[in-house]
Design a protein around this motif. Structure first.
Motif, PDB file in Angstrom:
ATOM      1  N   GLU A 153      10.018  -5.606 -56.297  1.00  0.00           N
ATOM      2  CA  GLU A 153       8.943  -6.420 -55.724  1.00  0.00           C
ATOM      3  C   GLU A 153       8.674  -6.016 -54.273  1.00  0.00           C
ATOM      4  O   GLU A 153       7.523  -5.904 -53.853  1.00  0.00           O
ATOM      5  CB  GLU A 153       9.270  -7.907 -55.807  1.00  0.00           C
ATOM      6  CG  GLU A 153       8.131  -8.776 -55.321  1.00  0.00           C
ATOM      7  CD  GLU A 153       8.371 -10.262 -55.528  1.00  0.00           C
ATOM      8  OE1 GLU A 153       7.568 -11.049 -54.977  1.00  0.00           O
ATOM      9  OE2 GLU A 153       9.331 -10.652 -56.217  1.00  0.00           O
ATOM     10  N   LEU A 154       9.731  -5.778 -53.505  1.00  0.00           N
ATOM     11  CA  LEU A 154       9.570  -5.306 -52.125  1.00  0.00           C
ATOM     12  C   LEU A 154       8.834  -3.973 -52.090  1.00  0.00           C
ATOM     13  O   LEU A 154       7.906  -3.797 -51.305  1.00  0.00           O
ATOM     14  CB  LEU A 154      10.932  -5.162 -51.433  1.00  0.00           C
ATOM     15  CG  LEU A 154      10.911  -4.435 -50.086  1.00  0.00           C
ATOM     16  CD1 LEU A 154      10.207  -5.266 -49.027  1.00  0.00           C
ATOM     17  CD2 LEU A 154      12.315  -4.070 -49.654  1.00  0.00           C
ATOM     18  N   ILE A 155       9.258  -3.031 -52.920  1.00  0.00           N
ATOM     19  CA  ILE A 155       8.629  -1.706 -52.935  1.00  0.00           C
ATOM     20  C   ILE A 155       7.163  -1.818 -53.325  1.00  0.00           C
ATOM     21  O   ILE A 155       6.294  -1.170 -52.729  1.00  0.00           O
ATOM     22  CB  ILE A 155       9.407  -0.746 -53.859  1.00  0.00           C
ATOM     23  CG1 ILE A 155      10.831  -0.540 -53.325  1.00  0.00           C
ATOM     24  CG2 ILE A 155       8.677   0.583 -54.038  1.00  0.00           C
ATOM     25  CD1 ILE A 155      10.905  -0.004 -51.897  1.00  0.00           C
ATOM     26  N   TYR A 156       6.869  -2.647 -54.318  1.00  0.00           N
ATOM     27  CA  TYR A 156       5.479  -2.879 -54.722  1.00  0.00           C
ATOM     28  C   TYR A 156       4.666  -3.412 -53.538  1.00  0.00           C
ATOM     29  O   TYR A 156       3.599  -2.902 -53.223  1.00  0.00           O
ATOM     30  CB  TYR A 156       5.438  -3.854 -55.905  1.00  0.00           C
ATOM     31  CG  TYR A 156       4.071  -4.419 -56.169  1.00  0.00           C
ATOM     32  CD1 TYR A 156       3.079  -3.633 -56.751  1.00  0.00           C
ATOM     33  CD2 TYR A 156       3.759  -5.730 -55.820  1.00  0.00           C
ATOM     34  CE1 TYR A 156       1.808  -4.142 -56.981  1.00  0.00           C
ATOM     35  CE2 TYR A 156       2.503  -6.243 -56.049  1.00  0.00           C
ATOM     36  CZ  TYR A 156       1.532  -5.456 -56.626  1.00  0.00           C
ATOM     37  OH  TYR A 156       0.273  -5.960 -56.848  1.00  0.00           O
ATOM     38  N   GLN A 157       5.188  -4.442 -52.869  1.00  0.00           N
ATOM     39  CA  GLN A 157       4.473  -5.025 -51.726  1.00  0.00           C
ATOM     40  C   GLN A 157       4.304  -4.013 -50.603  1.00  0.00           C
ATOM     41  O   GLN A 157       3.216  -3.859 -50.046  1.00  0.00           O
ATOM     42  CB  GLN A 157       5.220  -6.261 -51.207  1.00  0.00           C
ATOM     43  CG  GLN A 157       5.200  -7.430 -52.135  1.00  0.00           C
ATOM     44  CD  GLN A 157       6.101  -8.568 -51.647  1.00  0.00           C
ATOM     45  OE1 GLN A 157       6.882  -8.422 -50.697  1.00  0.00           O
ATOM     46  NE2 GLN A 157       6.008  -9.709 -52.312  1.00  0.00           N
ATOM     47  N   LEU A 158       5.384  -3.317 -50.258  1.00  0.00           N
ATOM     48  CA  LEU A 158       5.365  -2.367 -49.143  1.00  0.00           C
ATOM     49  C   LEU A 158       4.378  -1.229 -49.395  1.00  0.00           C
ATOM     50  O   LEU A 158       3.588  -0.880 -48.519  1.00  0.00           O
ATOM     51  CB  LEU A 158       6.777  -1.815 -48.921  1.00  0.00           C
ATOM     52  CG  LEU A 158       6.993  -0.931 -47.707  1.00  0.00           C
ATOM     53  CD1 LEU A 158       6.705  -1.687 -46.422  1.00  0.00           C
ATOM     54  CD2 LEU A 158       8.417  -0.409 -47.700  1.00  0.00           C
ATOM     55  N   MET A 159       4.416  -0.667 -50.588  1.00  0.00           N
ATOM     56  CA  MET A 159       3.567   0.487 -50.885  1.00  0.00           C
ATOM     57  C   MET A 159       2.096   0.125 -51.051  1.00  0.00           C
ATOM     58  O   MET A 159       1.257   1.018 -51.162  1.00  0.00           O
ATOM     59  CB  MET A 159       4.083   1.213 -52.120  1.00  0.00           C
ATOM     60  CG  MET A 159       5.377   1.941 -51.864  1.00  0.00           C
ATOM     61  SD  MET A 159       5.822   2.958 -53.273  1.00  0.00           S
ATOM     62  CE  MET A 159       7.163   3.913 -52.589  1.00  0.00           C
ATOM     63  N   ASN A 160       1.800  -1.156 -51.052  1.00  0.00           N
ATOM     64  CA  ASN A 160       0.420  -1.593 -51.159  1.00  0.00           C
ATOM     65  C   ASN A 160      -0.104  -2.238 -49.886  1.00  0.00           C
ATOM     66  O   ASN A 160      -1.187  -2.815 -49.887  1.00  0.00           O
ATOM     67  CB  ASN A 160       0.254  -2.523 -52.373  1.00  0.00           C
ATOM     68  CG  ASN A 160       0.267  -1.722 -53.656  1.00  0.00           C
ATOM     69  OD1 ASN A 160      -0.685  -1.022 -53.970  1.00  0.00           O
ATOM     70  ND2 ASN A 160       1.373  -1.789 -54.384  1.00  0.00           N
TER      71      ASN A 160
END
Length: 183
Positions: free
Chosen positions: A21-28
């Motif tokens: 979830e963090l990676i999804y948020q960060l990369m977007n």
């Protein structure tokens, strides 16, 4: 199994699938897309797959990769910082990214400083590089604060954009204070 690190305000542990979830948020985030690029991660399951394909193999092969930044006071995942064996960059480079609500509070420096010390002292790297967009002035400022020096420009494979290349050799680094006895 793999080394974790602590700073005054952060716990840094290897990025795992549970951090999707963090990676999804960060990369977007707008900044990530503008300065790093659109990785096409449009869902949390895609982020978990990205971690599994891109981060964990390097962690298993080299013992280091991306580290999730977690605040000690409330356990919130706020970003990543790590050492990357990036395609198109000869050697290992340091990179970092924060969720927008946590920028400008010193977390990127705190995490990067600790990871840079680990690169030289624990992982025994002889040199660390960094790349950043010519327009990403906050990243440039942070890299210089960490002691990296701009050595020129480069282009990553399949890109026409010139990006700035920084480097710091282990034998050229300033005396960096230990992180108050924290590991």
């Amino acid at each position: 199994m793999y080394t974790e690190f602590k700073t005054e305000r952060l716990q840094l542990r290897p990025t795992l699938e549970e951090d999707a979830e963090l990676i999804y948020q960060l990369m977007n985030t707008d900044k990530f897309i503008k300065y790093v690029g659109d990785r096409g991660i449009i869902s949390i399951p895609m982020a978990a797959d990205y971690i599994k394909r891109m981060m964990l193999p390097q962690l298993k092969a080299l013992g280091f990769s991306s580290y999730t930044m977690i605040t000690k006071h409330d356990g919130v995942k706020i970003g990543t910082c790590g050492l990357y064996n990036r395609y198109g960059v000869a050697g290992i480079d340091i990179g970092f990214g924060l969720l927008p609500g946590f920028e400008g509070l010193g977390y990127a420096y705190e995490a990067s400083h600790r990871i840079l010390n680990a690169a030289f002292d624990e992982f025994e790297l002889k040199e660390v590089k960094a790349i950043t967009s010519k327009e990403n002035f906050s990243s440039q400022k942070l890299l210089e604060k960490l002691g990296l020096q701009k050595v020129g420009v480069t282009k990553l494979p399949n890109s026409d954009e010139e990006i700035l290349l920084y480097t710091l050799a282990a034998n050229k680094r300033r005396t960096v204070q230990k992180d108050k006895g924290l590991n």
